[in-house]
Write a protein that holds these residues in place. Structure first.
Motif, PDB file in Angstrom:
ATOM      1  N   LEU A 242      29.498  83.345  38.149  1.00  0.00           N
ATOM      2  CA  LEU A 242      28.097  83.596  38.509  1.00  0.00           C
ATOM      3  C   LEU A 242      27.178  82.689  37.696  1.00  0.00           C
ATOM      4  CD1 LEU A 242      28.149  87.498  38.789  1.00  0.00           C
ATOM      5  CD2 LEU A 242      27.823  85.876  40.640  1.00  0.00           C
ATOM      6  N   LEU A 243      27.477  82.560  36.403  1.00  0.00           N
ATOM      7  CA  LEU A 243      26.677  81.678  35.549  1.00  0.00           C
ATOM      8  C   LEU A 243      26.683  80.246  36.105  1.00  0.00           C
ATOM      9  CD1 LEU A 243      25.262  81.443  32.671  1.00  0.00           C
ATOM     10  CD2 LEU A 243      27.437  80.610  31.865  1.00  0.00           C
ATOM     11  N   GLY A 244      27.853  79.810  36.565  1.00  0.00           N
ATOM     12  CA  GLY A 244      27.976  78.454  37.118  1.00  0.00           C
ATOM     13  C   GLY A 244      27.074  78.253  38.329  1.00  0.00           C
ATOM     14  N   PHE A 245      27.095  79.210  39.267  1.00  0.00           N
ATOM     15  CA  PHE A 245      26.276  79.069  40.479  1.00  0.00           C
ATOM     16  C   PHE A 245      24.782  79.157  40.165  1.00  0.00           C
ATOM     17  CE2 PHE A 245      30.179  80.013  42.835  1.00  0.00           C
ATOM     18  CZ  PHE A 245      30.065  79.074  43.847  1.00  0.00           C
ATOM     19  N   LEU A 246      24.448  79.984  39.171  1.00  0.00           N
ATOM     20  CA  LEU A 246      23.031  80.136  38.826  1.00  0.00           C
ATOM     21  C   LEU A 246      22.501  78.915  38.096  1.00  0.00           C
ATOM     22  CD1 LEU A 246      23.299  83.776  37.490  1.00  0.00           C
ATOM     23  CD2 LEU A 246      22.002  83.069  39.499  1.00  0.00           C
ATOM     24  N   GLY A 247      23.369  78.340  37.241  1.00  0.00           N
ATOM     25  CA  GLY A 247      22.885  77.287  36.354  1.00  0.00           C
ATOM     26  C   GLY A 247      23.040  75.887  36.889  1.00  0.00           C
ATOM     27  N   MET A 248      23.817  75.700  37.957  1.00  0.00           N
ATOM     28  CA  MET A 248      24.180  74.347  38.380  1.00  0.00           C
ATOM     29  C   MET A 248      22.987  73.529  38.887  1.00  0.00           C
ATOM     30  SD  MET A 248      26.088  75.443  41.873  1.00  0.00           S
ATOM     31  CE  MET A 248      26.548  73.944  42.641  1.00  0.00           C
ATOM     32  N   GLU A 249      23.140  72.225  38.782  1.00  0.00           N
ATOM     33  CA  GLU A 249      22.190  71.296  39.397  1.00  0.00           C
ATOM     34  C   GLU A 249      22.519  71.210  40.887  1.00  0.00           C
ATOM     35  OE1 GLU A 249      19.595  69.833  37.869  1.00  0.00           O
ATOM     36  OE2 GLU A 249      20.226  71.046  36.163  1.00  0.00           O
ATOM     37  N   PRO A 250      21.556  70.824  41.721  1.00  0.00           N
ATOM     38  CA  PRO A 250      21.884  70.668  43.146  1.00  0.00           C
ATOM     39  C   PRO A 250      23.002  69.642  43.314  1.00  0.00           C
ATOM     40  CG  PRO A 250      19.528  70.451  42.761  1.00  0.00           C
ATOM     41  CD  PRO A 250      20.169  70.494  41.417  1.00  0.00           C
ATOM     42  N   PRO A 251      24.103  70.005  43.966  1.00  0.00           N
ATOM     43  CA  PRO A 251      25.165  69.012  44.165  1.00  0.00           C
ATOM     44  C   PRO A 251      24.742  67.979  45.218  1.00  0.00           C
ATOM     45  CG  PRO A 251      25.775  71.124  45.156  1.00  0.00           C
ATOM     46  CD  PRO A 251      24.431  71.315  44.525  1.00  0.00           C
ATOM     47  N   ASN A 252      25.422  66.826  45.209  1.00  0.00           N
ATOM     48  CA  ASN A 252      25.069  65.793  46.191  1.00  0.00           C
ATOM     49  C   ASN A 252      25.426  66.225  47.607  1.00  0.00           C
ATOM     50  OD1 ASN A 252      24.175  64.251  44.164  1.00  0.00           O
ATOM     51  ND2 ASN A 252      26.000  62.947  44.034  1.00  0.00           N
ATOM     52  N   SER A 253      26.416  67.126  47.721  1.00  0.00           N
ATOM     53  CA  SER A 253      26.803  67.635  49.034  1.00  0.00           C
ATOM     54  C   SER A 253      27.484  68.976  48.793  1.00  0.00           C
ATOM     55  CB  SER A 253      27.784  66.688  49.708  1.00  0.00           C
ATOM     56  OG  SER A 253      29.055  66.800  49.067  1.00  0.00           O
ATOM     57  N   PHE A 254      27.849  69.669  49.868  1.00  0.00           N
ATOM     58  CA  PHE A 254      28.593  70.914  49.695  1.00  0.00           C
ATOM     59  C   PHE A 254      30.093  70.683  49.770  1.00  0.00           C
ATOM     60  CE2 PHE A 254      24.556  73.303  50.531  1.00  0.00           C
ATOM     61  CZ  PHE A 254      24.519  73.853  49.252  1.00  0.00           C
ATOM     62  N   GLU A 255      30.512  69.443  49.584  1.00  0.00           N
ATOM     63  CA  GLU A 255      31.946  69.152  49.461  1.00  0.00           C
ATOM     64  C   GLU A 255      32.457  69.870  48.217  1.00  0.00           C
ATOM     65  OE1 GLU A 255      33.964  67.128  51.419  1.00  0.00           O
ATOM     66  OE2 GLU A 255      32.226  67.321  52.749  1.00  0.00           O
ATOM     67  N   ASP A 257      34.516  69.155  45.789  1.00  0.00           N
ATOM     68  CA  ASP A 257      34.530  68.468  44.494  1.00  0.00           C
ATOM     69  C   ASP A 257      33.130  68.360  43.913  1.00  0.00           C
ATOM     70  OD1 ASP A 257      37.202  68.257  44.444  1.00  0.00           O
ATOM     71  OD2 ASP A 257      37.305  66.149  45.071  1.00  0.00           O
ATOM     72  N   ALA A 258      32.149  68.106  44.791  1.00  0.00           N
ATOM     73  CA  ALA A 258      30.768  67.957  44.312  1.00  0.00           C
ATOM     74  C   ALA A 258      30.276  69.275  43.712  1.00  0.00           C
ATOM     75  CB  ALA A 258      29.860  67.528  45.468  1.00  0.00           C
ATOM     76  N   ILE A 263      29.493  72.950  38.712  1.00  0.00           N
ATOM     77  CA  ILE A 263      29.796  74.209  38.002  1.00  0.00           C
ATOM     78  C   ILE A 263      30.445  73.886  36.649  1.00  0.00           C
ATOM     79  CG2 ILE A 263      31.313  76.250  38.069  1.00  0.00           C
ATOM     80  CD1 ILE A 263      30.584  76.518  41.008  1.00  0.00           C
ATOM     81  N   ASN A 264      31.348  72.925  36.653  1.00  0.00           N
ATOM     82  CA  ASN A 264      31.998  72.552  35.386  1.00  0.00           C
ATOM     83  C   ASN A 264      30.982  72.031  34.374  1.00  0.00           C
ATOM     84  OD1 ASN A 264      34.473  73.329  36.243  1.00  0.00           O
ATOM     85  ND2 ASN A 264      35.162  71.289  36.841  1.00  0.00           N
ATOM     86  N   LYS A 265      29.965  71.310  34.864  1.00  0.00           N
ATOM     87  CA  LYS A 265      28.953  70.778  33.933  1.00  0.00           C
ATOM     88  C   LYS A 265      28.184  71.927  33.267  1.00  0.00           C
ATOM     89  CE  LYS A 265      27.960  66.629  36.491  1.00  0.00           C
ATOM     90  NZ  LYS A 265      26.919  66.067  37.341  1.00  0.00           N
ATOM     91  N   VAL A 266      27.940  73.004  34.036  1.00  0.00           N
ATOM     92  CA  VAL A 266      27.234  74.156  33.453  1.00  0.00           C
ATOM     93  C   VAL A 266      28.097  74.755  32.340  1.00  0.00           C
ATOM     94  CG1 VAL A 266      26.305  76.469  33.886  1.00  0.00           C
ATOM     95  CG2 VAL A 266      26.049  74.688  35.608  1.00  0.00           C
ATOM     96  N   LEU A 267      29.382  74.944  32.621  1.00  0.00           N
ATOM     97  CA  LEU A 267      30.249  75.564  31.610  1.00  0.00           C
ATOM     98  C   LEU A 267      30.386  74.653  30.388  1.00  0.00           C
ATOM     99  CD1 LEU A 267      32.989  77.280  33.825  1.00  0.00           C
ATOM    100  CD2 LEU A 267      30.793  78.155  33.077  1.00  0.00           C
ATOM    101  N   ASP A 268      30.376  73.351  30.649  1.00  0.00           N
ATOM    102  CA  ASP A 268      30.405  72.379  29.538  1.00  0.00           C
ATOM    103  C   ASP A 268      29.197  72.522  28.635  1.00  0.00           C
ATOM    104  OD1 ASP A 268      32.541  70.764  29.302  1.00  0.00           O
ATOM    105  OD2 ASP A 268      31.848  69.253  30.738  1.00  0.00           O
ATOM    106  N   ALA A 269      28.067  72.901  29.261  1.00  0.00           N
ATOM    107  CA  ALA A 269      26.803  72.958  28.504  1.00  0.00           C
ATOM    108  C   ALA A 269      26.664  74.252  27.704  1.00  0.00           C
ATOM    109  CB  ALA A 269      25.618  72.823  29.471  1.00  0.00           C
ATOM    110  N   VAL A 270      27.559  75.221  27.908  1.00  0.00           N
ATOM    111  CA  VAL A 270      27.424  76.481  27.159  1.00  0.00           C
ATOM    112  C   VAL A 270      27.607  76.177  25.676  1.00  0.00           C
ATOM    113  CG1 VAL A 270      28.442  78.748  26.713  1.00  0.00           C
ATOM    114  CG2 VAL A 270      28.196  77.934  29.067  1.00  0.00           C
ATOM    115  N   HIS A 271      26.623  76.587  24.900  1.00  0.00           N
ATOM    116  CA  HIS A 271      26.645  76.285  23.463  1.00  0.00           C
ATOM    117  C   HIS A 271      27.758  77.093  22.791  1.00  0.00           C
ATOM    118  CE1 HIS A 271      24.821  74.874  19.745  1.00  0.00           C
ATOM    119  NE2 HIS A 271      25.161  76.053  19.256  1.00  0.00           N
TER     120      HIS A 271
END
Ligand SMILES: NC(=O)c1ccc[n+]([C@@H]2O[C@H](COP(=O)([O-])OP(=O)(O)OC[C@H]3O[C@@H](n4cnc5c(N)ncnc54)[C@H](OP(=O)(O)O)[C@@H]3O)[C@@H](O)[C@H]2O)c1
Length: 495
Positions: A242-255, A257-258, A263-271
């Motif tokens: 849920l955190l991933g979907f809430l925090g993510m940047e708009p993806p380039n497409s709904f593919e 991998d995009a 979502i991975n970038k959001v989890l990467d950013a968790v302090h």
């Protein structure tokens, strides 16, 4: 679709009912067939009869004899020990025969509805008989169920074992939360509405709350749960998704991998929490005796079957996380989950910053609730917006009102198990709603710092909340210390 563990609970409660709904919606191809594999001795007819009585009971009013007749004749069964290499040779022969009879084209979806310790054996043995090798025009995919490991090391080991036989693109790690309409709607709500995205950042959002509350106890899972606990059982999968979907940047497409990259970038950013921060930003609890909202008197977690008498396993976990990125810097995300809580309820709360209400000098604006967006995941899926409005009358008084969108009111109540979309997507090769190996490992990394401290300092105050309450007082303090509080969830909102 080949279901390993076809005699088990998941198959009868979720998988075959989901196939029933897909069949009812004409979403299964004409050439579709199921082969159930389990160690029970029975033939196709006995398997069909067993599924019929189980599924009819599970579906209740949604049962439709004509739909069942179409699905029933597509069900096949093979008895075998999943650990026995010989069973896979027999499976190859059985599949070739069904391919020829039904024209299934050699596209195989293997569903591993078995305990996780069998995942690596099954994929290895499938690989050994060539069943995981894809040709130019056919596909081979494997769905595995959570838990995906029990910590970072075991998750990496599991991913490593799966990758010995399968490409990442063939692995579909299922989290049935992602099959829920409201979770998918987070993306649609955010990215298909021009008005919401400009507000979705640290300039306008004060904080975010994610609550996944369960009223049930550990039921028959006591032995497993006592080795896992609420933190590991719920946070790396459901809450961080849920955190991933809430925090993510708009993806380039709904593919897929995009979306999964974002979502991975959001989890990467968790302090990452230091051990000192774990002491202030993480709260654990274990339930004692109590009375549930329906009046049921329930006994303490420690008395559950399979649970150690002096267990120090947490049945409740709350965390305050922050994200180190431009969009979310300084915005806390408060997560909480627990068992035997006041009600069964999942929601996301986006609390907006207060307006400078200086112009309403005579109104008691300090007493007003801040503007809030509530995304209800279950029950009664929907979206609620709370904001200030003038209370009618000659005096200037401001009160909080709600605008409420309820899925069922608009779209009706289509019966679903939550697995329909996921099985359908897998058949179509769309992995957007499945977890990538990296997402799983990042989730474990986030909880590991907390787990390390909690293991080193076993809780001494358990049990510290009563069954039927909203959890331990420390979880309220987590927000109170920041001048905030959890949204008060009314009993009528829960199930
Ligand atoms: N049930 C749910 O609602 C649910 C929800 C989320 C995730 N899951 C996950 O889904 C998976 C399956 O769960 P479940 O509740 O369906 O488990 P289950 O009821 O124990 O079913 C597993 C089935 O696999 C069979 N099996 C085990 N070892 C075998 C072997 N060597 N050869 C042949 N058959 C074998 C079992 O037979 P025996 O009974 O004879 O051992 C049983 O029929 C687990 O990974 C679980 O964590 C389940």
């Amino acid at each position: 679709m080949i279901i390993f563990g076809a005699g088990g609970d998941l198959t009868k409660r979720k998988l075959i009912p989901a196939l029933f709904h897909l069949c009812h919606g004409k979403l299964l191809p004409e050439s579709f067939a199921v082969v159930g594999v389990d160690r029970l001795e029975m033939d196709d007819h006995a398997f069909r009869d067993m599924m019929e009585s189980d599924v009819q009971g599970n579906l209740g009013a949604a049962w439709d004899p004509a739909t069942w007749a179409r699905l029933r004749e597509r069900l096949h069964y093979m008895q075998g020990d999943i650990k026995d290499q010989g069973a896979y040779q027999t499976l190859c022969e059985r599949l070739s025969q069904i391919d020829a009879e039904r024209g299934t084209d050699g596209n195989y979806l293997f569903y591993l509805a078995v305990p996780p310790m069998l995942f690596a054996d099954i994929t290895r043995l499938l690989g050994a008989v060539g069943l995981t090798s894809e040709g130019a025009s056919d596909w081979r995919r494997v769905i595995i169920e959570k838990p995906f490991g029990s910590d970072l090391d075991s998750a990496k080991a599991l991913n490593g074992m799966l990758h010995e036989t399968l490409d990442e693109g063939q692995i579909y790690r299922i989290d049935h939360y992602l099959g829920k309409e409201t979770v998918q709607n987070i993306m649609v709500f955010r990215f298909s509405n021009g008005f919401i995205e400009p507000l979705w950042n640290r300039q306008h959002i004060d904080h975010v709350q994610i609550t996944v509350a369960e009223s049930v106890g550990v039921e028959h899972r006591g032995a497993y749960y006592d080795t896992a606990g609420a933190l590991r059982d719920m946070i790396p999968n459901h809450l961080l998704v849920l955190l991933g979907f809430l925090g993510m940047e708009p993806p380039n497409s709904f593919e897929s991998d995009a979306v999964r990259d974002e979502i991975n970038k959001v989890l990467d950013a968790v302090h990452p929490l230091t051990p000192e921060q774990v002491l202030t930003n993480a709260v654990r609890g274990q339930y004692g005796d109590g009375v549930m909202t329906n009046g049921e008197q329930v006994s303490a977690y420690r008395l559950s079957p399979g649970v150690a008498a002096g267990s120090r396993t947490e049945t409740y976990a709350a965390l305050k996380l922050t994200l180190d990125n431009w969009r979310w810097a300084g915005v806390p995300f408060y997560l909480r989950t627990g068992k035997r809580l006041h009600g069964q309820y999942t929601e996301v709360v986006i609390q907006f910053k207060r307006a400078p209400t200086i112009m309403f000098k005579d109104a008691d604006t300090a007493q007003m609730s801040p503007d809030m967006l509530v995304l209800r995941i279950q029950p009664n899926e929907g979206i609620q917006m709370s904001f200030g409005a003038k209370i009618p009358g000659p005096r200037m008084r401001v009160g909080t009102v709600n605008m409420d969108f309820c899925y069922a009111d608009y779209f009706g109540n289509a019966p679903a198990t939550g697995y329909e979309t996921l099985i359908y997507d897998c058949m179509n090769g769309d992995a957007t709603l499945f977890k990538h190996a990296e997402t799983v490992e990042k989730g474990w990394e986030i909880v590991e710092s907390v787990q390390d401290v909690w293991s080193a300092l076993p809780a001494r105050d358990f049990p510290n909340y009563a069954a039927g309450s909203w959890g331990p007082p420390g979880a309220d303090d987590l927000l109170k210390n920041d001048g905030r509080h959890w949204r008060r969830i009314r009993s009528s909102e829960t199930s």
